[in-house]
Design a protein around this motif. Structure first.
Motif, PDB file in Angstrom:
ATOM      1  N   CYS A 357       7.307  -4.196   3.205  1.00 59.59           N
ATOM      2  CA  CYS A 357       6.107  -4.317   4.018  1.00 59.59           C
ATOM      3  C   CYS A 357       6.406  -5.139   5.278  1.00 59.59           C
ATOM      4  CB  CYS A 357       4.978  -4.970   3.230  1.00 59.59           C
ATOM      5  SG  CYS A 357       4.357  -3.906   1.890  1.00 59.59           S
ATOM      6  N   SER A 361       0.385  -7.062   5.347  1.00 63.85           N
ATOM      7  CA  SER A 361      -0.274  -5.875   4.801  1.00 63.85           C
ATOM      8  C   SER A 361       0.766  -4.788   4.579  1.00 63.85           C
ATOM      9  CB  SER A 361      -1.375  -5.368   5.748  1.00 63.85           C
ATOM     10  OG  SER A 361      -0.808  -5.008   6.989  1.00 63.85           O
ATOM     11  N   CYS A 362       0.451  -3.910   3.620  1.00 64.33           N
ATOM     12  CA  CYS A 362       1.367  -2.826   3.279  1.00 64.33           C
ATOM     13  C   CYS A 362       0.672  -1.487   3.525  1.00 64.33           C
ATOM     14  CB  CYS A 362       1.805  -2.908   1.818  1.00 64.33           C
ATOM     15  SG  CYS A 362       2.875  -4.332   1.464  1.00 64.33           S
ATOM     16  N   GLU A 364      -0.504   2.420   2.708  1.00 61.46           N
ATOM     17  CA  GLU A 364      -1.112   3.028   1.535  1.00 61.46           C
ATOM     18  C   GLU A 364      -0.074   3.565   0.582  1.00 61.46           C
ATOM     19  OE1 GLU A 364      -4.229   3.913  -0.930  1.00 61.46           O
ATOM     20  OE2 GLU A 364      -4.254   2.792   0.958  1.00 61.46           O
ATOM     21  N   SER A 365       1.099   3.908   1.091  1.00 61.57           N
ATOM     22  CA  SER A 365       2.151   4.476   0.239  1.00 61.57           C
ATOM     23  C   SER A 365       2.694   3.454  -0.756  1.00 61.57           C
ATOM     24  CB  SER A 365       3.303   5.016   1.124  1.00 61.57           C
ATOM     25  OG  SER A 365       3.845   3.951   1.909  1.00 61.57           O
ATOM     26  N   GLU A 366       2.477   2.148  -0.545  1.00 60.71           N
ATOM     27  CA  GLU A 366       2.979   1.095  -1.466  1.00 60.71           C
ATOM     28  C   GLU A 366       1.952   0.675  -2.515  1.00 60.71           C
ATOM     29  OE1 GLU A 366       5.932  -0.221  -1.687  1.00 60.71           O
ATOM     30  OE2 GLU A 366       6.719   1.002  -0.026  1.00 60.71           O
ATOM     31  N   ARG A 367       0.749   1.328  -2.511  1.00 62.75           N
ATOM     32  CA  ARG A 367      -0.291   0.910  -3.457  1.00 62.75           C
ATOM     33  C   ARG A 367       0.176   1.040  -4.904  1.00 62.75           C
ATOM     34  NH1 ARG A 367      -5.389  -0.301  -3.510  1.00 62.75           N
ATOM     35  NH2 ARG A 367      -5.571   0.090  -1.256  1.00 62.75           N
ATOM     36  N   VAL A 370       2.344  -1.863  -5.774  1.00 64.19           N
ATOM     37  CA  VAL A 370       1.555  -3.102  -5.921  1.00 64.19           C
ATOM     38  C   VAL A 370       0.827  -3.112  -7.270  1.00 64.19           C
ATOM     39  CG1 VAL A 370      -0.399  -4.427  -5.031  1.00 64.19           C
ATOM     40  CG2 VAL A 370       1.285  -3.454  -3.455  1.00 64.19           C
ATOM     41  N   ASP A 371       0.233  -1.964  -7.660  1.00 60.03           N
ATOM     42  CA  ASP A 371      -0.459  -1.907  -8.958  1.00 60.03           C
ATOM     43  C   ASP A 371       0.520  -2.122 -10.106  1.00 60.03           C
ATOM     44  OD1 ASP A 371      -2.813  -1.467  -7.644  1.00 60.03           O
ATOM     45  OD2 ASP A 371      -2.770   0.727  -7.877  1.00 60.03           O
TER      46      ASP A 371
END
Length: 440
Positions: A357, A361-362, A364-367, A370-371
């Motif tokens: 990142c 902020s990152c 949307e492709s890293e969501r 992160v989860d």
């Protein structure tokens, strides 16, 4: 002096004694000593001359010389005597039937040379006799040997009630009682009946009175009496009303029974006790002791049944505890392992996301990444909590369950319940968990 010159020395001595009672003079004292010398009572004569010297320390020269010469001659005609063996304190000592004092002697007794008959008299006991030879200027010892070497025991009741006297479990008479017994410790007890009128008034029955129709059973606690040879030991006992009976049964039978701190036998047991409250204790090997009070009232029989609880199986409790401790530590180790692995994975995943990142902020492709990192963190936290719970639970079981206290428990109250201040533990195991319960 006429008696003396005529050889009537006893009459002369008696006259000199009467004279000295009226007026004491050195001449009369010396003449009395001379009479005793002629009578062969050399020890008394020497004592008399010594009294002359004490009363008149400044005698005329010739008088003093005569006294000194007489004392020197008498000293060769006396010896001293001591008592040994059975010499009862307070006994009266007689030498040749002449009273010479009370035992024990404060100093050796002066007696004339020759063979003497010794006798010691003490009220309530047989006389003790001996024969001893006394030598001039020497100390002799009279060995006293009693034919009956016993002591005297006197037993009375505090209210002057006439009750049967039991000595070492045998009836010997009624109160007041006195008799010769062997030296040593004896158990004395009173029992019998007293009329209710005398009992209410705490008075002795009148002499010659007819036996009361309404009577109460009386008894005293047994008391130890130590009897010494030639001494009188007096025991006064207080009888209490025993007009109440008690029967005790137990499960299991044959248990040891203690009443008011004294062992009375095995169950089933039946007997009479004083009125009022008594403390009972029933015990048997492998069972928890039962302690409880019981109240007895006049002319009522009380029946009591005691069921004893079995003592806990410590070996089984110890085995279950060890299993639970092992399971808890195993769960703790598993939880800490999960925490270590998932925590490391979560940290690595977070570092990787931060490197891609590059900012705060990152995209949307890293969501998804992160989860995944959040799930690993949650799993690590759960593992840490499970590990702490397992280690804590195992430690609590290992050190918190006091098996020694369980082993020492046993002061049960009525029906086998626990006495105050003691703890009873039970351990259970079932699907999905275990339980520990206690009574305080």
């Amino acid at each position: 002096m006429k008696h003396f010159d005529a050889g009537d020395y006893q009459e002369a001595y008696d006259e000199f004694r009467r004279s000295l009672a009226l007026k004491k003079t050195k001449a009369a004292m010396a003449q009395a000593a001379s009479c005793l010398r002629q009578l062969g009572r050399y020890d008394e004569a020497l004592d008399q001359y010594e009294e002359v010297l004490r009363e008149y320390p400044n005698l005329p020269a010739r008088f003093g010389a005569d006294v000194a010469t007489a004392m020197a001659e008498l000293s060769r005609l006396v010896g001293t005597l001591e008592m040994a063996g059975d010499a009862p304190p307070g006994g009266s000592l007689f030498v040749d039937d002449r009273l010479r004092g009370k035992l024990p002697l404060s100093e050796p007794l002066r007696v004339a040379v020759g063979t003497h008959r010794i006798r010691v008299d003490k009220d309530g006991f047989e006389p003790i006799t001996a024969v001893v030879d006394v030598l001039a200027g020497q100390k002799s010892v009279a060995e006293l040997r009693a034919s009956v070497r016993k002591g005297r025991l006197s037993v009375s009741e505090r209210h002057n009630w006439v009750l049967t006297v039991e000595l070492d479990g045998k009836e010997v008479g009624v109160t007041p009682w006195e008799g010769l017994v062997e030296p040593g410790e004896h158990q004395v007890r009173l029992r019998g009946f007293v009329g209710l009128d005398a009992l209410a008034e705490c008075s002795a029955p009148e002499a010659g009175a007819a036996a009361a129709r309404d009577r109460a059973r009386m008894a005293s606690p047994a008391q130890a009496a130590v009897v010494r040879p030639f001494e009188v030991t007096r025991v006064m006992l207080g009888a209490e009303e025993q007009d109440a009976s008690l029967r005790i049964e137990s499960t299991p039978s044959g248990a040891r029974l203690t009443i008011d701190g004294k062992a009375v036998g095995l169950t089933p047991w039946e007997g009479r006790l004083p009125l009022g409250e008594h403390a009972l204790e029933v015990s048997a090997r492998g069972y928890v002791r039962s302690r409880q009070p019981v109240q007895l009232v006049r002319r009522k029989q009380r029946e009591l049944s005691v069921v004893l609880e079995r003592e806990p199986d410590l070996a089984e409790i110890r085995r279950l505890r060890n299993v639970m401790v092992g399971v808890s530590y195993g769960v703790g180790a598993l939880g800490l392992g999960v925490f270590a692995v998932t925590g490391s994975m979560a940290l690595a995943k977070v570092r990787d996301i931060k490197s891609r990142c590059g900012g705060t902020s990152c995209p949307e492709s890293e969501r998804a990444n992160v989860d995944a990192a959040a799930d690993l963190g949650t799993l690590a936290t759960a593992g840490l909590m499970m590990g702490a719970a397992g280690v804590g639970g195992g430690t609590s079981l290992l050190f918190g369950l006091d098996l020694r206290r369980i082993e020492r428990r046993g002061g049960a109250g009525p029906g086998g319940s626990q006495a105050a201040g003691e703890v009873a533990w039970t351990v259970g195991i079932g699907p999905g968990g275990f339980a520990i319960e206690g009574r305080f």
